[in-house]
Write an enzyme that holds these catalytic residues in place. Sequence first.
Site, short mmCIF file in Angstrom:
data_model
loop_
_atom_site.label_atom_id
_atom_site.label_comp_id
_atom_site.label_asym_id
_atom_site.label_seq_id
_atom_site.Cartn_x
_atom_site.Cartn_y
_atom_site.Cartn_z
N ALA A 247 0.86 -1.18 0.00
CA ALA A 247 0.00 0.00 0.00
C ALA A 247 0.90 1.23 0.00
O ALA A 247 2.07 1.15 0.36
CB ALA A 247 -0.88 -0.02 1.24
N GLY B 176 0.40 -5.20 0.70
CA GLY B 176 -0.71 -5.16 -0.26
C GLY B 176 -0.30 -5.68 -1.63
O GLY B 176 -1.15 -6.16 -2.39
N GLU C 149 -0.67 -9.31 -1.34
CA GLU C 149 -2.11 -9.58 -1.25
C GLU C 149 -2.77 -9.49 -2.63
O GLU C 149 -3.67 -10.28 -2.95
CB GLU C 149 -2.77 -8.60 -0.27
CG GLU C 149 -2.34 -8.88 1.18
CD GLU C 149 -2.85 -7.85 2.17
OE1 GLU C 149 -3.40 -8.24 3.20
OE2 GLU C 149 -2.70 -6.65 1.91
N GLU D 19 3.67 -5.76 7.27
CA GLU D 19 2.85 -4.75 7.94
C GLU D 19 3.14 -4.62 9.42
O GLU D 19 3.02 -3.54 10.00
CB GLU D 19 1.36 -5.07 7.74
CG GLU D 19 0.84 -4.75 6.35
CD GLU D 19 1.11 -5.83 5.32
OE1 GLU D 19 1.91 -6.77 5.59
OE2 GLU D 19 0.53 -5.76 4.22
N1 CAA Z 1 4.58 3.48 0.24
C1 CAA Z 1 5.09 4.68 -0.07
N2 CAA Z 1 6.39 4.89 -0.32
C2 CAA Z 1 7.20 3.83 -0.29
C3 CAA Z 1 6.74 2.53 0.03
C4 CAA Z 1 5.36 2.38 0.30
N3 CAA Z 1 4.83 1.19 0.57
N4 CAA Z 1 7.79 1.70 0.00
C5 CAA Z 1 8.87 2.42 -0.33
N5 CAA Z 1 8.52 3.71 -0.50
C6 CAA Z 1 9.39 4.81 -0.90
C7 CAA Z 1 10.48 5.09 0.13
O1 CAA Z 1 10.03 5.96 1.14
C8 CAA Z 1 11.56 5.70 -0.72
O2 CAA Z 1 11.20 7.03 -0.96
P1 CAA Z 1 12.34 8.16 -1.07
O3 CAA Z 1 13.22 7.74 -2.23
O4 CAA Z 1 11.56 9.41 -1.30
O5 CAA Z 1 13.05 8.14 0.25
C9 CAA Z 1 11.42 4.95 -2.05
O6 CAA Z 1 10.10 4.40 -2.05
C10 CAA Z 1 12.41 3.82 -2.22
O7 CAA Z 1 12.39 3.01 -1.06
P2 CAA Z 1 13.73 2.45 -0.39
O8 CAA Z 1 14.74 3.53 -0.32
O9 CAA Z 1 13.33 1.76 0.85
O10 CAA Z 1 14.20 1.42 -1.52
P3 CAA Z 1 14.78 -0.04 -1.38
O11 CAA Z 1 14.98 -0.52 -2.76
O12 CAA Z 1 15.90 -0.06 -0.39
O13 CAA Z 1 13.60 -0.93 -0.70
C11 CAA Z 1 11.40 -1.78 -0.43
C12 CAA Z 1 12.42 -1.14 -1.39
C13 CAA Z 1 11.87 -3.18 -0.03
C14 CAA Z 1 10.08 -1.86 -1.17
C15 CAA Z 1 11.28 -0.94 0.85
O14 CAA Z 1 11.04 0.40 0.49
C16 CAA Z 1 10.14 -1.35 1.75
O15 CAA Z 1 10.30 -2.23 2.56
N6 CAA Z 1 8.99 -0.68 1.62
C17 CAA Z 1 7.85 -0.93 2.49
C18 CAA Z 1 7.10 -2.12 2.05
C19 CAA Z 1 5.93 -2.31 2.93
O16 CAA Z 1 5.98 -2.20 4.13
N7 CAA Z 1 4.80 -2.65 2.31
C20 CAA Z 1 3.60 -2.88 3.03
C21 CAA Z 1 2.84 -1.62 3.08
S1 CAA Z 1 1.49 -1.75 4.19
C22 CAA Z 1 0.32 -2.51 3.34
O17 CAA Z 1 0.49 -2.94 2.25
C23 CAA Z 1 -0.96 -2.55 4.14
C24 CAA Z 1 -2.05 -3.35 3.56
O18 CAA Z 1 -2.04 -4.55 3.60
C25 CAA Z 1 -3.21 -2.66 3.03
#
Ligand code: CAA
Length: 684
Positions: free
Chosen positions: A63, A102, A105, A125
């Site tokens: 998400a 998500g 999912e 999450e």
């Molecule tokens: N939403 C918004 N922005 C996100 C994001 C997300 N889910 N994931 C990453 N970003 C952004 C980061 O903030 C970063 O932004 P900036 O360049 O402006 O700082 C950019 O994307 C790149 O991210 P990273 O620097 O972390 O890049 P990476 O290649 O090292 O890692 C990643 C990539 C593994 C996807 C890591 O960013 C990560 O773990 N992201 C979170 C993933 C996550 O937690 N997903 C679950 C979301 S909750 C959900 O989905 C709830 C639900 O069930 C409804």
Amino acid sequence: MANLLTYEVHDDVAVVTIDSPPVNALGFDVRQSIIKGFEKAAADADVQAIILACKGRTFFAGADIREFGAAPKSPLLPEVIALIESSPKLTIAALHGTPLGGGLETALACHYRVATADTRVGLPEVKLGLLPGAGGTQKLPRLVGIPAALEIITSGRQIKSAEALELGLVDKLCSGDDLIKDSIDFAKSLIAQDAPRLLVCERNEKTAEHKGKSDIYDAFREKNARRFRGFKSVENIIKSIQLSADLPYDQGLKRERELFTELQQSRDAAAQQYVFFSERETSKIPDIPKTTAVRTIDSVGIIGAGTMGGGIAMNFLNANIPVTLLEQKQDALEHGISVIKKNYQRSVNSGRMTEQALEARMALITPSLDYTDLSSVDLIIEAVFETMEIKKDVFRKIDAIAKPGCILASNTSYLDLNEIAEATKRPQDVIGLHFFSPANVMNLLEVVRGDKSDKDVINTGMRLAKTIGKTPVLSRVGWGFIANRVMKVRGYQTDNLILQGVNPEIIDKVIYDYGFAMGPIAMKDLVGLDVLGRDSTERTVESVLVSMDRLGQKKNGGYYDYDQNRQRTLSPVAIEVIQQVAAEKGIEAVAADEDEILARLLYPVINEGAKVLDEGIALRSCDIDIACIKGYNWPVYKGGPMFWANTIGLEKVLTKLREFEQRFGEAFTPSPYLVRLVEEGKEF
Ligand code: CAA
């Protein structure tokens, strides 16, 4: 709306591709684009199968976390998922990168999943204080079974493709490097076989054996009680997974949503999401853009093979970077290397490392007693005794032998880095790389920027942190830099409370209940009272205990006595010493309830943080928060001291500090910066 969708048809297979950099997070536009793509494919009579894919570095990484604070805008993710699940045509998710949360999912809504060999999937999450709220807790157990689902969702870990295939999370690994082509071929073979439309939500053969039983969840809670303490999201995750076995899918999904919403509105989740972005923010330095040059670090020299030097060395060995380890005497060198080996051996014994990996890491060490052995390395880190004269002497020596362009780093915790840098003819190459003990474990690296440090040297330090798996926080030069300085005030207040007759056990309990792993007094005993009081000439509780040969856990107990199982009880000897020292200093007893103890211990940390910001030592309040979380295990669900202060309300914090200032003196005098923020109605 920007066009994020590409729609292509290959014979009877449609490919719906979304492109929303950087990570294809499932924001409003992305959700709309998926729906548009699926509607197009549904209306296309020739299409028999739909592939859902993403461009760029990853399939949907979850998400869009930035949307969490805002009012939800339809189509919500569950609506997108419901639409995919209701597709009468075969659906296949083509996975690459990190399909997380998500994103996974969404993939689980498809009938089949194909993945590249280096894909990593997961439901992280929990790390954001949430649970997978779009069916993850109901679907994952149906695919992998309850025990694996409990482990995967409460840890939030990333699962590599090969394991995902074994677990049944993906159906096929891509054989070459063309994921889309492989997915199209797979789709065609499914069409040819008239393969069934497999919906995860319709399966329950893996959950059936746990229906109506609660023992597996209770055992899981008990086994992980220490790790889960304080994390509200974990309890909701376990409850929700239990529902996947006990309820029909639709009912479980409804309850999952309720448990998700409960968490989403919590302060803990807001804190954890703030930490997620802050961890990334600390790498950004306004006057040093990412395009700044980086020096190559292929080899490292470390001076000092003591606890700190050895721990620092392990970080580089783990990253496959050779280390020349320098000591003054052969026995100290041998001892240092044997400690490194022992640490690795422990990992081997517990099955976290292979014997070969241990050998490979040890082979990267070059032991040395001669400074000239450091003449060809790219980075030298000094980790010697914390005395200015000794440090300067070491820097003079390395200045004489280091090659041009070599980065000269000090691991000093408190000393003036500028003065150390001036001992060399190249202060532009000098920085601080301040590791936290144990250096091979704690994730914080304070990168200290001297007045003359070159920008590319700073940039290299920040990047290097990532290479060795640490979170960098930039600090300007100042006593104690960031984490030690702000946390030190908690130590002073602990000592004051003890002398004012507050029960040490209650002090420890208050800090433990707040969420730290250990209270400050139990921590003193663990570190060793002799180590703590080393530089003090004052007669203190600790100096008296040390004079009685009570050194803490390691010898005869300290504040506490310890039984053979390391269970502690407050020591009557220590109580007597406390009363004695308090009487000598003329300190009177003060009553304090638990709320007051907490405020007296932690509000000064907030106040010190405000000073650190005012002086420009830290760039932003999030740098202080991350330093405390990564360096001192400040509970992540509180968001660090500065975020926590915002949640309390700065006015309240200020009022309390003023009250304490009246009662206990200038240690509580509010920082003018904090006063200004309150006057202007601002937050950190
Ligand atoms: N939403 C918004 N922005 C996100 C994001 C997300 N889910 N994931 C990453 N970003 C952004 C980061 O903030 C970063 O932004 P900036 O360049 O402006 O700082 C950019 O994307 C790149 O991210 P990273 O620097 O972390 O890049 P990476 O290649 O090292 O890692 C990643 C990539 C593994 C996807 C890591 O960013 C990560 O773990 N992201 C979170 C993933 C996550 O937690 N997903 C679950 C979301 S909750 C959900 O989905 C709830 C639900 O069930 C409804």
